[in-house]
Every structure is written in structure tokens, then in C-alpha cells.
Design a protein around this motif. Structure first.
Motif, mmCIF file in Angstrom:
data_model
loop_
_atom_site.group_PDB
_atom_site.id
_atom_site.type_symbol
_atom_site.label_atom_id
_atom_site.label_comp_id
_atom_site.label_asym_id
_atom_site.label_seq_id
_atom_site.Cartn_x
_atom_site.Cartn_y
_atom_site.Cartn_z
ATOM 1 N N HIS A 197 -49.729 54.534 -17.182
ATOM 2 C CA HIS A 197 -48.521 54.368 -17.987
ATOM 3 C C HIS A 197 -47.280 55.078 -17.454
ATOM 4 O O HIS A 197 -46.232 55.049 -18.112
ATOM 5 N N ALA A 211 -48.305 49.288 -13.108
ATOM 6 C CA ALA A 211 -48.189 49.298 -14.572
ATOM 7 C C ALA A 211 -49.123 48.237 -15.152
ATOM 8 O O ALA A 211 -48.701 47.152 -15.550
ATOM 9 N N VAL A 213 -50.860 47.761 -17.926
ATOM 10 C CA VAL A 213 -50.723 47.237 -19.287
ATOM 11 C C VAL A 213 -49.537 46.271 -19.397
ATOM 12 O O VAL A 213 -49.709 45.139 -19.880
ATOM 13 N N PRO A 214 -48.333 46.644 -18.967
ATOM 14 C CA PRO A 214 -47.235 45.661 -18.996
ATOM 15 C C PRO A 214 -47.533 44.404 -18.178
ATOM 16 O O PRO A 214 -47.159 43.294 -18.585
ATOM 17 N N VAL A 231 -48.326 48.341 -27.805
ATOM 18 C CA VAL A 231 -48.968 49.370 -26.986
ATOM 19 C C VAL A 231 -49.093 50.631 -27.823
ATOM 20 O O VAL A 231 -48.081 51.175 -28.289
ATOM 21 N N ASP A 233 -50.113 54.254 -27.374
ATOM 22 C CA ASP A 233 -50.340 55.219 -26.304
ATOM 23 C C ASP A 233 -50.649 56.575 -26.918
ATOM 24 O O ASP A 233 -49.766 57.235 -27.477
ATOM 25 N N GLY A 239 -45.850 57.633 -22.363
ATOM 26 C CA GLY A 239 -45.930 56.513 -21.424
ATOM 27 C C GLY A 239 -44.546 56.044 -21.015
ATOM 28 O O GLY A 239 -44.122 54.938 -21.354
ATOM 29 N N THR A 242 -44.390 52.649 -19.067
ATOM 30 C CA THR A 242 -44.609 51.473 -19.919
ATOM 31 C C THR A 242 -43.333 51.099 -20.650
ATOM 32 O O THR A 242 -42.971 49.914 -20.745
ATOM 33 N N CYS A 245 -40.927 49.421 -18.359
ATOM 34 C CA CYS A 245 -41.395 48.107 -17.920
ATOM 35 C C CYS A 245 -41.215 47.044 -19.001
ATOM 36 O O CYS A 245 -41.283 45.842 -18.712
ATOM 37 N N THR A 254 -43.679 49.454 -28.391
ATOM 38 C CA THR A 254 -44.306 50.603 -27.720
ATOM 39 C C THR A 254 -44.317 51.808 -28.665
ATOM 40 O O THR A 254 -43.283 52.250 -29.149
#
Length: 379
Positions: A197, A211, A213-214, A231, A233, A239, A242, A245, A254
Motif C-alpha cells: 500500500h 500497487a 490493490v488499486p 479499501v 486498511d 496506505g 493506495t 493511486c 479508502t
């Protein structure tokens, strides 16, 4: 005698210096460098092209949403392992954490090797959904990679960083994408890796190169498999990558719950950031998470939840100062799963950070608990 020693040292040093010069020669490109204009730094065209594939998100989501079974799909491959001739042991991160968890799950009869899905590495097209061409080309530089991973010793490693480091990162990041695809079907995907992240569109940082996850979110959106993602986190560090991104994007949310006053500084501004004081214990942590998580999931209206489940919140972690126990990690992860199940939101777990010697055991106990509480999906 002294002159002889000097000659011996010289004879040993010359080949080493020649090797270092050779592996850092600018013309040596690796297979991960995209074949595009070096000066280009724009990824939006690639994203637009992916989004114009046949079909629309609206068409897919018009189908009645069925209740997910919430069985667990496990993802792992020995290809995640980083091996730079033993130098990896000098890094604060336990490179063998993922393997230890896999081996313990099998040894204790929680699952079998055949239960694990094995991912393919991310492609350049995948990486370009989030990262800039200029950044990906920088990975041809040993100096740059060593800087992103905060491991200067890698500049001296007598191995190909493509094979030893970049490919494992691409495989583990591919594991997050595979776990997300599996979660859409089974309800829960667990990647024994990933959660990088701190990686940003233009640079690597904080032991993170890609990255994952993105990238998984953008790939699923491009394929019309999801519309919205959240997300969650819970790594002890924000993160920040993230967040950068997924900028100004109303299809993603996020949420980061992290310790205040530690790396990264300054913090980025996500959709919701909760800063925790030093010394927070299990009950205090879980009380805060339970106060925030339901509203986050409701507000996000997400089709899928990606969890960055670092266990560097553990008491004794050398890079932070929270005081969670192994049981606290188990309860934390179960809470997230339970809240997603209530809302029929597919959920993907990535393991992210954790730097104490027994960090792997906490995540092993958590994954074991989740498997025992739910049912393993067929591979």
C-alpha cells in the motif's frame, strides 16, 4: 606478505566491481520495461482503452445480486519468495512470512496444498492501469529498486533483480488480482501476500513496488466485474500509496486506521483516516474499528472490499508502538469479514506488513480461524 594480501584483495575486487558495473549498465533492460515512449508519463489512455471493452457496468449490475456463499478461496505460490543470495535476511521484513503461514496451515491439517490457487504474475498492461511508464522503466535500475525497497545492499547482490525480486512482487501482486476474482464467486479471497500500500503511481516506497490493490480494482472495473470498491486498511502505517493511486474517484472509498506520528509523514488525505495513539490495546482498537467500519461499508456502497491486513499493530513491532495481541488480530479480521457478510460484499484479504519475529503466527492464527469459521471453496 602484506603485498601478497593486497594483490589477493585486488584480484577479488576487480571481478566484483566489473559485475556491479555490468548489472547497472543503462542499456541492460529487463522484460518488465514497457515498450512505449520513455518520455510518456500518462496512463489515462490505457485506462480509457480498457474501459471501452464491450458491455457496460450497468448491464452487468442489472442482474439481480445473488447472495454470495462466503466460502474461502486461498491464493499462494512459492513464486512469492524473494531470494537474493541470503541478503534478504538483512531486511526488517520476514521474507518467508507467507511460506511459513502456508506450511503451517498444511501441517496442522487446516487445508492441503491442492486447496491453494496459484496466480500468474501481473502483466505490463495490468501495471499500466495504475503505474506510469516512466516508473516501470525505472525498475531496470538496480539503484532505483534498492531505494524503493530501502535496501542499499541490493546494489551488491550478485543476482538478477528481475528474477530475485521483481518477478516475486509481480506474482504476489497477481495473487491479489486472482483472490479478488475468486472472491466475486466464493465471497472471500485470501492472498497470502500482497497489500503493497505504499507503492505510488510514479514511484515505489516503503518496501512496496506495485500497487496490487488499486491494480486489482482497476482491472475488475475494466472487465465490468465490479463498479465500486472499498479499501479497508488496518496496517499500522497509512496506505499513502493506495490513496494516491485512487485520486478523486467516486467509485472507490479508502479507509485507513493507522498510528499517528510514524511513517509515512506527512500523511495523505484519504476518504476517511483514523489516527491512533501509541499504546492502544486490543479492546481500544476493536472499539474504534467497530465504531467506524459499518458506516464505511454502508457509505462506500461497494461491490467488493479489499483489506490491507497488516499485523504490525502487534505489541513489540519494531516499526510501531501499538499493543495488540495475536487474539486481537484474529478478532479484528473476523470483525471485517462479519460486517462484509452482513452486507453481501465480497471481501479480499492481503497480508501486508508485520515486522516482529512472530508476526507470521498472528496471521496464521487469523487465517486458520477464518477457514474454521467459514468453508473452503473448491480450487
Amino acid at each position: 606478505m602484506f603485498k601478497r594480501k593486497r594483490w589477493i584483495i585486488l584480484l577479488l575486487a576487480v571481478p566484483l566491481l566489473a559485475w556491479i558495473a555490468f548489472i547497472n549498465f543503462p542499456g541492460r533492460q529487463h522484460p518488465y520495461s514497457p515498450s512505449i515512449d520513455e518520455a510518456s508519463d500518462d496512463v489515462s489512455a490505457n485506462q480509457t482503452e480498457q474501459a471501452d471493452e464491450p458491455g457496460t457496468i450497468d448491464q452487468v449490475l442489472k442482474e439481480p445480486a445473488s447472495t454470495l456463499p462466503f466460502n474461502i478461496s486461498l491464493v499462494y505460490s512459492p513464486s512469492y519468495l524473494i531470494n537474493v543470495g541470503g541478503l534478504e535476511r538483512m531486511h526488517p521484513f520476514d521474507i518467508k512470512k507467507y511460506q511459513r503461514i502456508c506450511d503451517a496451515l498444511v501441517k496442522d491439517g487446516v487445508c492441503e496444498h491442492k486447496d491453494f490457487l496459484s496466480p500468474e504474475p501481473l502483466t505490463n498492461d495490468d501495471l499500466l492501469l495504475v503505474h506510469t511508464p516512466k516508473y516501470l522503466q525505472s525498475l531496470a535500475s538496480r539503484t532505483k529498486v534498492a531505494g524503493y525497497l530501502e535496501a542499499p545492499i541490493l546494489m551488491l547482490a550478485p543476482v538478477s533483480l528481475d528474477t530475485a525480486i521483481l518477478q516475486p512482487f509481480r506474482h504476489a501482486s497477481g495473487g491479489t488480482l486472482l483472490a479478488s476474482r475468486a472472491a466475486i464467486r466464493s465471497g472471500i479471497g485470501i492472498n497470502l501476500g500482497g497489500g503493497y500500500h505504499h507503492a505510488k503511481p510514479h514511484t515505489g516506497e516503503g518496501f512496496c513496488l506495485f500497487a496490487d490493490v488499486p491494480i486489482a480494482i482497476r482491472r475488475l472495473q475494466a472487465e465490468k466485474l465490479i463498479q465500486r470498491a472499498v479499501v479497508v486498511d488496518v496496517d499500522v502505517h497509512q496506505g499513502n500509496g493506495t490513496i494516491l493511486c485512487l485520486p478523486d474517484d467516486d467509485t472507490t472509498f479508502t479507509f485507513s486506521m493507522h498510528q499517528r506520528g510514524i511513517y509515512p509523514l506527512p500523511k495523505e488525505k484519504g476518504d476517511l483516516d483514523i489516527e491512533l495513539p501509541s499504546g492502544m490495546n486490543d479492546d481500544e482498537y476493536l472499539r474504534e474499528l467497530s465504531a467506524q467500519l459499518p458506516a464505511v461499508l454502508d457509505q462506500s456502497q461497494a461491490d467488493i472490499c479489499f483489506v490491507v491486513g497488516g499485523c504490525d499493530t502487534l505489541d513489540g513491532d519494531p516499526l510501531a508502538s501499538l499493543r495488540m495481541t495475536h487474539q486481537g488480530i484474529v478478532r479484528r479480521d473476523q470483525m471485517i469479514i462479519d460486517e462484509c457478510i452482513k452486507r453481501n460484499i465480497a471481501v479480499v484479504f492481503t497480508l501486508s506488513g508485520g515486522y516482529s519475529k512472530d508476526a507470521w503466527k498472528a496471521q496464521y492464527e487469523s487465517v486458520k480461524n477464518l477457514i474454521n469459521r467459514q468453508t473452503l471453496a473448491a480450487p
